[in-house]
Enzyme design. Structure first.
Site, mmCIF file in Angstrom:
data_model
loop_
_atom_site.group_PDB
_atom_site.id
_atom_site.type_symbol
_atom_site.label_atom_id
_atom_site.label_comp_id
_atom_site.label_asym_id
_atom_site.label_seq_id
_atom_site.Cartn_x
_atom_site.Cartn_y
_atom_site.Cartn_z
ATOM 1 N N GLN A 24 8.013 9.815 3.005
ATOM 2 C CA GLN A 24 7.754 8.212 2.536
ATOM 3 C C GLN A 24 8.980 7.436 3.239
ATOM 4 O O GLN A 24 10.235 8.064 3.100
ATOM 5 C CB GLN A 24 7.416 8.148 1.111
ATOM 6 C CG GLN A 24 6.216 8.575 0.966
ATOM 7 C CD GLN A 24 5.811 8.452 -0.628
ATOM 8 O OE1 GLN A 24 6.289 9.348 -1.393
ATOM 9 N NE2 GLN A 24 4.934 7.542 -0.941
ATOM 10 N N SER A 25 8.702 6.350 3.254
ATOM 11 C CA SER A 25 10.013 5.463 4.127
ATOM 12 C C SER A 25 10.937 5.132 3.237
ATOM 13 O O SER A 25 12.296 4.999 3.633
ATOM 14 C CB SER A 25 9.348 4.412 4.703
ATOM 15 O OG SER A 25 8.335 4.789 5.842
ATOM 16 N N SER A 26 10.948 4.720 1.902
ATOM 17 C CA SER A 26 11.759 4.171 1.105
ATOM 18 C C SER A 26 11.682 4.799 -0.172
ATOM 19 O O SER A 26 10.758 5.393 -0.722
ATOM 20 C CB SER A 26 11.698 2.642 0.951
ATOM 21 O OG SER A 26 10.426 2.493 0.281
ATOM 22 N N GLN A 29 9.138 3.482 -2.558
ATOM 23 C CA GLN A 29 7.749 4.491 -2.202
ATOM 24 C C GLN A 29 7.628 5.724 -3.149
ATOM 25 O O GLN A 29 6.544 6.241 -3.739
ATOM 26 C CB GLN A 29 7.140 4.366 -0.807
ATOM 27 C CG GLN A 29 7.197 3.148 -0.060
ATOM 28 C CD GLN A 29 6.977 3.221 1.326
ATOM 29 O OE1 GLN A 29 7.031 4.340 1.936
ATOM 30 N NE2 GLN A 29 6.443 2.013 1.970
#
Length: 684
Positions: A24-26, A29
């Site tokens: 997941q990007s961050s 998240q």
């Protein structure tokens, strides 16, 4: 599940591992978008349904919270790509292509490796074979779409931020000393001690003109500055510590302290290796700059002046006439205010031993590879400028000495205010700690002991702060006793005594000089320097020429009279050595250029300067013309030792000896008078 997808899976694929890539990007998240994690981890069941056992499935989730825009910093993806290239992976599982990579170039490289090693790719919709042209085309299109989606997301997010920032409505983290109200208005921090500490930074920089000098002043005075770790807020904990130069620099450079709303002061660039680099942009490239958007600690004009001062104080030597850094401890009075009268550039300071300094202009040397444009001794120039300033100031009867008393009082008030605010803050913390301890349930001994220890720590900190404040006040009172006050008031009308006082440092003199003198232009003509002063306001004064000290060799070349040289030539021709020649010249009443008697060293300098041979060498040459030879050379020709030659010269009249006196030493040269007799004696 389609039959076509099942046909792509072979026994060779089932013998190898199945890798599930989760990302997941961050971090936001990862913490809040739990459903996406559940969907990704559920793909293990798809692999089990296709024939892989549970122990054959590897879950790679170490790249959580990292963007897929690049493979840099994604160790899990790099390891996965290496395993695919080694042929260890038969099936690669991911929820969607964007989870694996949002960079189309890296995605195409992964597809080529998967096609060579016959690795299948599974997402939520189907199973793909990278070696199949149709599947490779579809995967390539998905990779391009994934990369384009990333750009679209960024454009939407950044565009909304920039539009809100142009109106000054984008809420950004505030530096220490500011806080948001309930209506999102920016105000100064409610804690008065924080406000006074930050105001003290700008007041000292206004007086000292150097961030490093401000840092040293805080360290010497024992004053601490506050800091608040992010995410910051009014109720977050404040840490007080001795400031470092980087902290002072951040405070002075931050436009928020001038009441300016600024956005886009930094720019993030992607390096060739995929890492990100953040750089600071010049003010003319800021995306949003709204001065006087809220209350500040200084005005916008003062902020601009501070930035100009910081640029001038750069450690690297800036070319041009605009650089005037803050005063330093060096002996040179005209530090960074000296201009070369030939090329117009600023002259550097070159310190030598024994507190000797020179003003040097190396601009010509750097541009053309030649010698320095100008070079001159600085002591005489500084003395001339200092005498002129003293005379000019004393004529105007300026009571500048009172400034020292005012600065001392201002420094004390600033330190005293900061320490009092610190004590009030600690008293408030001690009061809160006592209330927490009183409100705790006595039966909960663990919590009660922790709160009691915290209360005692606050009490000790408060006592230490009060003791430090008492000691600080006592030091100031000792420094400003009645006698010192009277002494300072007596100096009010005598600038010269202040200038020459032992307590006045070099920085103080340079700072006082900077209040009166804009710059000094020097033009050297042989051994004289023309000094031109440009005072504040534009008036120019030209001082009388300043004589520079000459080198001793230059003095000897200039002051050696023809009579002395002729007499010295006569004495040397007569065969006198240097010491004897010096004594003879002194008896005849001659003196050197400084009026001192001649010495052996003085004669040596004159001989070297005018290429004169000494008396010993001249006698040797004369004797050699008459047939005399050195003793050892003649003994070697005769085949005897030098000691034997000495004894025979005393007994044999056919060997003639001539002695040359050279001070405490004596040289002997020999000559054969009767060769037949010499041959007979040699054979005997």
């Amino acid at each position: 599940m389609s039959t076509h997808s099942n046909c792509k899976i072979t026994k060779d694929h089932l013998r190898r591992r199945a890798c599930l890539y989760v990302r997941q990007s961050s971090l936001h998240q990862v913490q809040h978008n739990k459903e996406s994690q559940y969907r990704q981890y559920d793909l293990q069941n798809r692999a089990i349904a296709h024939g892989w056992s549970v122990d054959q499935i590897d879950v790679i989730d170490e790249d959580q919270g990292k963007s897929g825009a690049t493979s840099a910093q994604r160790s899990g993806f790099l390891d996965l790509r290496a395993r695919i290239g080694a042929g260890e992976v038969g099936l690669l599982l991911c929820l969607e292509i964007s989870r694996l990579c949002r960079n189309n170039a890296e995605w195409s490289q992964l597809l080529r490796i998967a096609a060579i090693t016959n690795t299948l790719i599974l997402d939520e919709q189907a199973i793909y074979d990278a070696a199949d042209p149709n599947d490779a085309l579809l995967l390539g299109i998905k990779g391009q779409i994934s990369e384009y989606e990333l750009h679209g997301i960024r454009i939407r997010m950044v565009g909304g931020q920039r539009n809100k920032a142009r109106r000054g409505k984008l809420k950004m983290p505030l530096p220490i000393g500011f806080a948001y109200t309930e209506t999102d208005q920016v105000v100064k921090d409610p804690d008065r001690s924080i406000v006074d500490a930050l105001a003290l930074v700008f007041r000292q920089f206004r007086k000292l003109g150097s961030a490093m000098q401000v840092t040293k002043w805080f360290v010497n005075q024992g004053i601490e500055l506050p800091s608040r770790p992010r995410p910051s807020g009014i109720h977050s904990e404040v840490y007080w510590s001795t400031p470092k130069n980087c902290q002072i620099q951040r405070i002075i450079r931050n436009p928020r302290y001038a009441g300016c709303y600024a956005y886009g002061r930094r720019e993030t660039k992607t390096l060739p290796d995929g890492r990100s680099q953040t750089i600071s942009l010049p003010m003319d490239q800021w995306q949003v700059c709204i001065p006087e958007a809220h209350e500040g600690y200084i005005s916008w004009d003062e902020y601009l002046q501070n930035q100009e001062t910081l640029r001038n104080n750069a450690s690297s030597f800036l070319q041009g006439a605009e650089r005037i850094p803050s005063p330093r401890k060096g002996m040179a009075l005209l530090q960074s205010r000296v201009l070369c009268g030939k090329c117009g550039h600023r002259m550097r300071i070159h310190y030598e031993r024994n507190q000797i300094w020179n003003y040097v202009c190396t601009e010509k040397c750097m541009r053309q590879g030649g010698t320095a444009c100008q070079r001159m001794r600085g002591e005489g120039v500084d003395t001339a400028v200092g005498n002129f300033i003293l005379a000019a100031v004393n004529q105007k009867n300026l009571a500048l000495s009172y400034l020292f008393q005012e600065e001392l009082r201002t420094d004390f008030e600033a330190g005293d205010r900061q320490r009092k605010n610190r004590i009030e803050h600690l008293q408030h913390q001690e009061h809160l700690a006592s209330r927490r301890f009183m409100a705790v349930d006595p039966s909960n001994r663990l919590v009660a002991s922790t709160l009691e220890a915290n209360w005692e720590q606050c009490i000790r900190a408060e006592k230490e702060a009060m003791q430090e404040h008492k000691h600080y006040v006592q030091q100031y009172q000792n420094a400003l006793d009645t006698k010192l006050k009277e002494h300072i008031l007596q100096l009010a009308n005598d600038f010269g005594r202040v200038w020459n006082a032992e307590a006045t440092t070099n920085e103080d003199r340079k700072r006082l000089l900077g209040k009166l003198v804009e710059d000094v232009t020097l033009i050297r003509n042989d051994y004289q320097v023309t000094v031109k002063l440009r005072l504040r306001g534009g008036r120019i004064h030209e001082l009388p020429p300043v004589d520079l000290p000459r080198r001793r060799a230059e003095i000897m070349r200039r002051d050696a009279s023809p009579e002395v040289l002729a007499e010295l030539e006569t004495l040397l021709e007569a065969g006198l050595h240097d010491q004897a020649a010096a004594e003879t010249l002194n008896r005849q009443g001659h003196r050197d250029s400084r009026g001192d008697p001649f010495t052996r060293r003085t004669i040596q300098i004159l001989r070297k300067r005018y290429h004169m041979k000494n008396g010993i060498q001249r006698q040797r040459e004369k004797l050699q013309k008459q047939g005399y030879k050195l003793g050892r050379k003649l003994a070697a020709e005769l085949g005897i030792s030098y000691a034997v030659l000495q004894r025979r010269s005393e007994q044999d009249p056919g060997i003639k000896a001539h002695r040359i006196a050279a001070g405490k030493r004596t040289f002997v040269m020999y000559k054969i008078v009767n060769k037949s007799n010499q041959t007979h004696n040699a054979s005997t």
